[in-house]
Design a protein around this motif. Structure first.
Motif, PDB file in Angstrom:
ATOM      1  N   THR A   1       0.868  -1.189   0.000  1.00 56.27           N
ATOM      2  CA  THR A   1       0.000   0.000   0.000  1.00 56.27           C
ATOM      3  C   THR A   1       0.898   1.230   0.000  1.00 56.27           C
ATOM      4  N   ALA A   2       0.698   2.101  -0.951  1.00 55.70           N
ATOM      5  CA  ALA A   2       1.496   3.331  -1.051  1.00 55.70           C
ATOM      6  C   ALA A   2       0.566   4.526  -0.827  1.00 55.70           C
ATOM      7  N   PHE A   3       0.716   5.181   0.326  1.00 56.28           N
ATOM      8  CA  PHE A   3      -0.169   6.289   0.701  1.00 56.28           C
ATOM      9  C   PHE A   3       0.290   7.609   0.083  1.00 56.28           C
ATOM     10  N   ASN A   4      -0.664   8.478  -0.112  1.00 51.95           N
ATOM     11  CA  ASN A   4      -0.408   9.869  -0.475  1.00 51.95           C
ATOM     12  C   ASN A   4      -1.407  10.699   0.315  1.00 51.95           C
ATOM     13  N   TYR A   5      -0.914  11.574   1.184  1.00 49.35           N
ATOM     14  CA  TYR A   5      -1.763  12.229   2.190  1.00 49.35           C
ATOM     15  C   TYR A   5      -1.758  13.738   2.017  1.00 49.35           C
ATOM     16  N   PHE A   6      -2.960  14.313   2.000  1.00 51.14           N
ATOM     17  CA  PHE A   6      -3.107  15.772   2.014  1.00 51.14           C
ATOM     18  C   PHE A   6      -3.645  16.194   3.369  1.00 51.14           C
ATOM     19  N   SER A   7      -2.863  16.993   4.105  1.00 49.46           N
ATOM     20  CA  SER A   7      -3.295  17.508   5.407  1.00 49.46           C
ATOM     21  C   SER A   7      -3.872  18.907   5.229  1.00 49.46           C
ATOM     22  N   GLN A   8      -4.930  19.220   5.968  1.00 48.69           N
ATOM     23  CA  GLN A   8      -5.577  20.531   5.796  1.00 48.69           C
ATOM     24  C   GLN A   8      -4.765  21.673   6.391  1.00 48.69           C
ATOM     25  N   GLU A   9      -3.782  21.363   7.274  1.00 39.71           N
ATOM     26  CA  GLU A   9      -2.974  22.432   7.878  1.00 39.71           C
ATOM     27  C   GLU A   9      -1.976  22.981   6.865  1.00 39.71           C
ATOM     28  N   LEU A  10      -1.924  24.299   6.762  1.00 40.63           N
ATOM     29  CA  LEU A  10      -0.937  24.944   5.899  1.00 40.63           C
ATOM     30  C   LEU A  10       0.222  25.415   6.772  1.00 40.63           C
ATOM     31  N   ALA A  11       1.039  24.459   7.208  1.00 40.99           N
ATOM     32  CA  ALA A  11       2.175  24.766   8.078  1.00 40.99           C
ATOM     33  C   ALA A  11       3.441  24.316   7.380  1.00 40.99           C
ATOM     34  N   TRP A  12       4.464  25.170   7.422  1.00 36.25           N
ATOM     35  CA  TRP A  12       5.720  24.887   6.721  1.00 36.25           C
ATOM     36  C   TRP A  12       6.871  24.959   7.712  1.00 36.25           C
ATOM     37  N   GLU A  13       7.784  23.993   7.614  1.00 44.07           N
ATOM     38  CA  GLU A  13       8.942  23.984   8.507  1.00 44.07           C
ATOM     39  C   GLU A  13       9.797  25.217   8.269  1.00 44.07           C
ATOM     40  N   ASN A  14       9.929  25.605   7.001  1.00 44.85           N
ATOM     41  CA  ASN A  14      10.696  26.805   6.657  1.00 44.85           C
ATOM     42  C   ASN A  14       9.863  27.667   5.714  1.00 44.85           C
ATOM     43  N   PRO A  15       9.020  28.559   6.264  1.00 40.81           N
ATOM     44  CA  PRO A  15       8.107  29.343   5.417  1.00 40.81           C
ATOM     45  C   PRO A  15       8.803  30.333   4.491  1.00 40.81           C
ATOM     46  N   LEU A  16      10.111  30.573   4.696  1.00 41.55           N
ATOM     47  CA  LEU A  16      10.830  31.486   3.809  1.00 41.55           C
ATOM     48  C   LEU A  16      11.320  30.785   2.543  1.00 41.55           C
ATOM     49  N   GLN A  17      11.229  29.454   2.504  1.00 37.47           N
ATOM     50  CA  GLN A  17      11.585  28.723   1.296  1.00 37.47           C
ATOM     51  C   GLN A  17      10.609  29.049   0.169  1.00 37.47           C
ATOM     52  N   THR A  18      11.081  28.946  -1.066  1.00 39.36           N
ATOM     53  CA  THR A  18      10.188  29.055  -2.216  1.00 39.36           C
ATOM     54  C   THR A  18       9.613  27.660  -2.501  1.00 39.36           C
ATOM     55  N   PRO A  19       8.523  27.575  -3.268  1.00 37.58           N
ATOM     56  CA  PRO A  19       8.014  26.253  -3.650  1.00 37.58           C
ATOM     57  C   PRO A  19       9.068  25.384  -4.330  1.00 37.58           C
ATOM     58  N   LEU A  20       9.910  26.009  -5.165  1.00 37.00           N
ATOM     59  CA  LEU A  20      10.971  25.253  -5.840  1.00 37.00           C
ATOM     60  C   LEU A  20      11.954  24.661  -4.834  1.00 37.00           C
ATOM     61  N   GLN A  21      12.365  25.486  -3.857  1.00 33.32           N
ATOM     62  CA  GLN A  21      13.314  25.009  -2.834  1.00 33.32           C
ATOM     63  C   GLN A  21      12.680  23.913  -1.982  1.00 33.32           C
ATOM     64  N   TYR A  22      11.399  24.095  -1.645  1.00 28.95           N
ATOM     65  CA  TYR A  22      10.697  23.111  -0.814  1.00 28.95           C
ATOM     66  C   TYR A  22      10.659  21.751  -1.511  1.00 28.95           C
ATOM     67  N   LEU A  23      10.230  21.736  -2.789  1.00 32.60           N
ATOM     68  CA  LEU A  23      10.156  20.476  -3.519  1.00 32.60           C
ATOM     69  C   LEU A  23      11.543  19.885  -3.762  1.00 32.60           C
ATOM     70  N   SER A  24      12.513  20.743  -4.004  1.00 32.87           N
ATOM     71  CA  SER A  24      13.882  20.277  -4.243  1.00 32.87           C
ATOM     72  C   SER A  24      14.437  19.561  -3.014  1.00 32.87           C
ATOM     73  N   ASP A  25      14.107  20.065  -1.823  1.00 34.06           N
ATOM     74  CA  ASP A  25      14.539  19.420  -0.573  1.00 34.06           C
ATOM     75  C   ASP A  25      13.924  18.038  -0.426  1.00 34.06           C
ATOM     76  N   HIS A  26      12.649  17.911  -0.831  1.00 35.73           N
ATOM     77  CA  HIS A  26      11.933  16.639  -0.670  1.00 35.73           C
ATOM     78  C   HIS A  26      12.220  15.650  -1.802  1.00 35.73           C
ATOM     79  N   PHE A  27      12.609  16.188  -2.967  1.00 37.53           N
ATOM     80  CA  PHE A  27      12.897  15.315  -4.115  1.00 37.53           C
ATOM     81  C   PHE A  27      14.232  15.732  -4.732  1.00 37.53           C
ATOM     82  N   PRO A  28      15.339  15.472  -4.004  1.00 39.95           N
ATOM     83  CA  PRO A  28      16.659  15.967  -4.439  1.00 39.95           C
ATOM     84  C   PRO A  28      17.121  15.412  -5.789  1.00 39.95           C
ATOM     85  N   LYS A  29      16.571  14.281  -6.219  1.00 37.02           N
ATOM     86  CA  LYS A  29      16.992  13.693  -7.496  1.00 37.02           C
ATOM     87  C   LYS A  29      16.267  14.309  -8.695  1.00 37.02           C
TER      88      LYS A  29
END
Length: 507
Positions: A381-409
């Motif tokens: 089973t491979a989950f994919n979860y959307f949480s309703q909270e809009l909370a970011w560990e580093n809110p100063l990151q851009t969307p590009l930086q955020y995704l790059s951190d999570h998907f470095p390859k």
């Protein structure tokens, strides 16, 4: 009740609006609409004084009582829900206290004027709602699903959603002259949205509401303010009527824009060709005319959302089984749950706010422990979860930086493609997360989900902030997804056409 005069607002290179003006009159029930990122929440902040516009001004009548749903309002330590709601009657409590003081002063001075003052204040209390206060609070608390939380519960022990609901209740109790509501249905379930809808329809005052819930807006509005192309337009009628008027005006606007663009192009070509030649005088004259043209704002370049979730194949008959599953934190929230979901089913979970919908999801995902019982998912089973909270560990990151951190390859091009398919412009992917609107932040989270292989989608209120275009695309995507979908949403109209069944949670 409210006048916006030549408001201009810009963030960096992005012009939200330029010289927009509008008026809201007494008794009007106004909905504010626009795409994600058009500037709806910013306009609300300008109206409430939270931020100052770059230019222009906001005008109110003298002594206007403005009510704004501020989710970050300071709450006194240790105050209960009951105590907090009673603060809506603070002026009446002050009158009652003053009456006691006046009688005390009269006992010492025997000045009849003190008795007259006390009598006048008492008359004001008798004619108001002070002595019906508890009945009014009880009705509102029941209507919005607050009473089930326990009126003696401390405000400090509540979740963000529960707290927002109680702050909304207090504001409604205060009956301001002008109500400003930003997404008031986000933390309400179906029954309580219906109650709020009726309350606002019957509301004798004036209000301005931002909401992505079209059914709700359609029911409560008499006028619509629409932000598009950097302009603010006002339409008479509910949302359905406004959108019909808008469609006609939009066709006219696009024709005017294309005609103006063609005129500018031809004029610029003429100026380039003849500026230094025999017709230079005429060329310069045309250049001056061109400089005076009020250029129409180009149509939005926001990409149309094309969300799709990467499917991870799995061979199984059942997607989930629970056996006497007990969920909660310190104590059980619900009776033991026995649930079977077949693979490929699309399920919506309903129930009043605070019943335990999000707690159930977090328990199934292993984010919080079960109090008792068991639950089983098949292997792979491979989950994919959307949480309703809009909370970011580093809110100063851009969307590009955020995704790059999570998907470095992943390459930058690949990251940009996923963000674009979620409906974000190339400018927004370089903007800090904290400066994005709620809808734009939601799109970043959806873009992140599209980069994961999955066969079990779990979404907790994914439509809270997104515009209609994104909502419709997400509907189509979930309907077409070959795996299992478990969805929490307070919007019946969003899920009713594609779910196989609805599970109702009750205490």
């Amino acid at each position: 009740m409210l006048t916006l005069e030549n408001i201009t607002q810009q963030f960096g290179d992005k012009i939200l609006y330029e010289n927009i003006s509008a008026q809201i009159n007494r008794g009007e029930h106004v909905g504010l609409i626009g795409r994600n990122g058009a500037g709806k929440s910013t306009l609300i902040k300008i109206i409430t004084g939270e931020i100052l516009p770059d230019d222009g001004r906001v005008l109110f009548p003298k002594n206007l009582h403005l009510g704004y749903l501020d989710q970050y309002v300071n709450v006194a330590d240790g105050i209960t829900i009951q105590g907090f709601l009673e603060t809506a009657f603070a002026a009446d409590f002050a009158k009652e206290a003053r009456i006691g003081e006046l009688y005390g002063e009269y006992g010492e001075s025997l000045d009849d004027r003190l008795l007259e003052q006390a009598g006048q204040l008492q008359n004001e209390l008798d004619q108001g709602e002070f002595y019906q206060m508890q009945t009014i609070i009880d009705e509102l608390a029941t209507g919005l699903g607050i009473s089930v939380l326990g009126m003696d519960t401390k405000m400090s022990n509540l979740s963000g959603g529960q707290r927002s609901k109680i702050i909304l209740a207090k504001m409604l109790l205060e009956k301001p002259d002008l109500l400003i509501l930003d997404e008031p249905t986000n933390h309400l379930d179906d029954n309580h949205v219906a109650w709020l809808t009726q309350f606002l329809k019957d509301f004798s005052g004036t209000f301005l509401v931002v909401s992505h819930d079209r059914e709700f807006l359609n029911e409560i509005t008499t006028h619509i303010l629409d932000i598009e192309f950097g302009k603010l337009s006002k339409y008479t009628g509910n949302l359905t009527r406004a959108l019909k008027q808008k469609e006609l005006q939009q066709e006219t606007y696009l024709r005017q824009y294309e005609a103006q663009k063609e005129h500018i192009k031809k004029t610029e070509a003429y100026i380039r060709k003849y500026k230094a030649g025999s017709r230079s005088t005429m060329a310069k004259s045309r250049e001056k005319q061109l400089a005076k043209i009020e250029r129409l704002t180009p149509p939005s370049d926001a990409p149309k959302p094309h969300i799709s979730f990467d499917y991870a194949p799995i061979v199984t008959t059942l997607a989930l089984e629970t056996d006497q599953l007990v969920i909660g934190y310190d104590r059980p929230l619900l009776a033991p749950i026995n649930l079977t979901i077949r693979y490929g089913e699309k399920i919506a979970i309903r129930g009043f706010n605070g019943i335990g919908k999000s707690t159930l999801i977090k328990t199934l995902l292993g984010m919080i422990p079960a109090l008792d019982g068991e639950y089983h998912f098949p292997e792979k089973t491979a989950f994919n979860y959307f949480s309703q909270e809009l909370a970011w560990e580093n809110p100063l990151q851009t969307p590009l930086q955020y995704l790059s951190d999570h998907f470095p390859k992943a390459s930058i091009k690949e990251l940009r493609q996923h963000l674009s398919r979620a409906g974000l412009t190339s400018e927004l992917v370089q903007e800090s997360l904290k400066y994005l609107s709620g809808g734009e932040q939601t799109k970043v989270k959806l873009a992140e989900m599209t980069m994961k292989k999955c066969n079990f989608l779990i979404l907790d209120e994914p439509t809270n902030h997104i515009d209609q275009e994104s909502k419709e695309n997400l509907q189509e995507t979930l309907a077409a997804f070959p795996g299992t979908v478990l969805l929490v949403s307070h919007e019946n109209s969003f899920y009713e056409d594609f779910v196989d069944r609805v599970i109702e949670l009750s205490a």
